[in-house]
Design a protein around this motif. Structure first.
Motif, PDB file in Angstrom:
ATOM      1  N   GLN A 216      32.316  43.289  36.185  1.00 52.27           N
ATOM      2  CA  GLN A 216      33.337  43.114  37.203  1.00 52.27           C
ATOM      3  C   GLN A 216      34.652  42.676  36.567  1.00 52.27           C
ATOM      4  N   VAL A 218      37.974  40.448  36.322  1.00 51.89           N
ATOM      5  CA  VAL A 218      38.385  39.077  36.631  1.00 51.89           C
ATOM      6  C   VAL A 218      39.820  38.909  36.157  1.00 51.89           C
ATOM      7  N   ASP A 294      34.629  35.735  45.264  1.00 52.67           N
ATOM      8  CA  ASP A 294      35.160  36.851  44.488  1.00 52.67           C
ATOM      9  C   ASP A 294      35.474  36.440  43.052  1.00 52.67           C
ATOM     10  N   ARG A 297      32.155  35.667  41.357  1.00 53.45           N
ATOM     11  CA  ARG A 297      31.249  36.826  41.391  1.00 53.45           C
ATOM     12  C   ARG A 297      29.841  36.449  41.864  1.00 53.45           C
TER      13      ARG A 297
END
Length: 322
Positions: A216, A218, A294, A297
Motif C-alpha cells: 500500500q 503511504v 488509512d 493500514r
C-alpha cells in the motif's frame, strides 16, 4: 513482490513439497520418529510443510509467523520432555498444564496465545501426517488480558520525537520518522525498498509491504522525506533496501540505544510506540478514525479505536478545574 521475497517463498515451497510429496507411509514414519524423539528439526520441518501445504497463507506465510511458531515449538518441547508428555498419546490435562506453565513464566496473554497457536499447528501437522489423532490444545484458551490495549505500548510525545530526531544519526532518524510520521512497523522498515520510495510525485510517498504481503502507498511527511532522502543520497550503493539493517532486532537495538543517548524513555513504548505516535497524532488532529485506519493500514476499524483512547489520555482531565 521483491525478488528476495519471491526467492524466499520459492525456497519455502520447495521444502514443503519435499515433505508433502513423500509416500504416506514414509511421511507417517518420519512424523512418528520425530514425535517420539522430540526432534526439533524434524518436527519443525513437518509443521512448516503443513502450514505451507494446508495453511490459509500457503507459501506467503510471513517470516515473522514462521519465526514465532518455531520458537513456540522449541518452548513447548523444552517443557514437554521434563513434564513427561507424550506427543503421540497426550493425557487429557496436558494441554491445560502447558498453558498454566506459560502463565507461570510471566508471559503476557498475547505471548501465551502465540505459543498456543504454534503448538496447535504442530499437532495439526502430526494429524496430517497420520502420526496421531490427538488434539490436546483444542479446548485450551489463553487467559484474557486484564490490561487494556492502550495501557501497554504508549505513544511518544511530540517533544520526545523531536529530541530523538535531533540526537539521531542519519539511519536511525529514518527509523524514527518512518515510525512516528508514517506509522511503519519494525518489519516494514526493514523490507522497504529504494525503488518503492517516490520523491518526484507532488505528494511524495512510499509503497509499504505490510502484513500478509499487502502493498500500500503511504504518504511521506516533510521531515520523513528529508530524513529518507538524506540517507539515500549518502548511501547510493546500499540497495536494494532503504535501511542497511535487515532484522527487527537490529531496529529495536538502534532505537533503544538512541533513546538511552537522548534521555528518552524506551520502556513501555519500544519501536512500535512510534507507530502509536503516528496513529494518535492523526486522530488528535483530524478526529477522524477512518484517517487513522488509512494511515496505519488496518484491516478493521476496530484496530484503529485504540488511538481514540491514546488521544483522550493526552487531554486535561475533565474535572481538573472544578
Amino acid at each position: 513482490m521483491s525478488l528476495e521475497l519471491m526467492k524466499a517463498n520459492l525456497d519455502l515451497q520447495a521444502r514443503a513439497e519435499q515433505v508433502a510429496r513423500q509416500d504416506p507411509d514414509a511421511l507417517r514414519k518420519d512424523a512418528l520418529r520425530a514425535a517420539r524423539d522430540m526432534d526439533v528439526v524434524g518436527l519443525w520441518s513437518l509443521t512448516e510443510a503443513f502450514m505451507v501445504t494446508r495453511g490459509a497463507r500457503g507459501a506467503r506465510v510471513s517470516k515473522h509467523t514462521l519465526l514465532s511458531y518455531r520458537q513456540s515449538l522449541k518452548t513447548f518441547l523444552a517443557w514437554a520432555g521434563p513434564a513427561g508428555m507424550s506427543l503421540l498419546r497426550p493425557k487429557p490435562n496436558d494441554g491445560f498444564s502447558y498453558v498454566r506453565f506459560l502463565e507461570a513464566s510471566q508471559l503476557a496473554p498475547h505471548s501465551v496465545r502465540v505459543r498456543l497457536a504454534g503448538v496447535r499447528a504442530l499437532f495439526a501437522a502430526l494429524r496430517w501426517a497420520g502420526a496421531t489423532d490427538a488434539a490436546p490444545f483444542t479446548d485450551v484458551r489463553a487467559p484474557s488480558d486484564p490490561v487494556p490495549r492502550w495501557e501497554k505500548r504508549k505513544p511518544y510525545p511530540d517533544e520526545d520525537i523531536n529530541t530523538l530526531l535531533a540526537a539521531a544519526d542519519m539511519q536511525t532518524a529514518v527509523m524514527i520518522a518512518l515510525g512516528a510520521d508514517c506509522g511503519l512497523r519494525n518489519s516494514e522498515m526493514t523490507t522497504l525498498r529504494r525503488i518503492d520510495v517516490h520523491f518526484d510525485d507532488c505528494d511524495p510517498y512510499i509503497v509499504v509491504t505490510g502484513k500478509r504481503q499487502k502493498r500500500q502507498e503511504v504518504g511521506l511527511s516533510r521531515r520523513a522525506e528529508v530524513a529518507v532522502k538524506r540517507w539515500m543520497d549518502a548511501t547510493p550503493n546500499y540497495g536494494p533496501f532503504v535501511l542497511s539493517v535487515r532484522t527487527i532486532q537490529a531496529v529495536e537495538d538502534a532505537v533503544r540505544a538512541l533513546c538511552q543517548r537522548a534521555g528518552v524513555r524506551y520502556a513501555g513504548r519500544q519501536v512500535h510506540g512510534l507507530r502509536h505516535t503516528a496513529g494518535t497524532r492523526t486522530y488528535t488532529e483530524t478526529s477522524d478514525i477512518m484517517a487513522v485506519r488509512d494511515l496505519l493500514r488496518h484491516r478493521s476499524i476496530d484496530s484503529s479505536e485504540i488511538y481514540v483512547n491514546y488521544a483522550r489520555a493526552g487531554k486535561k482531565k475533565v474535572n481538573r478545574d472544578w
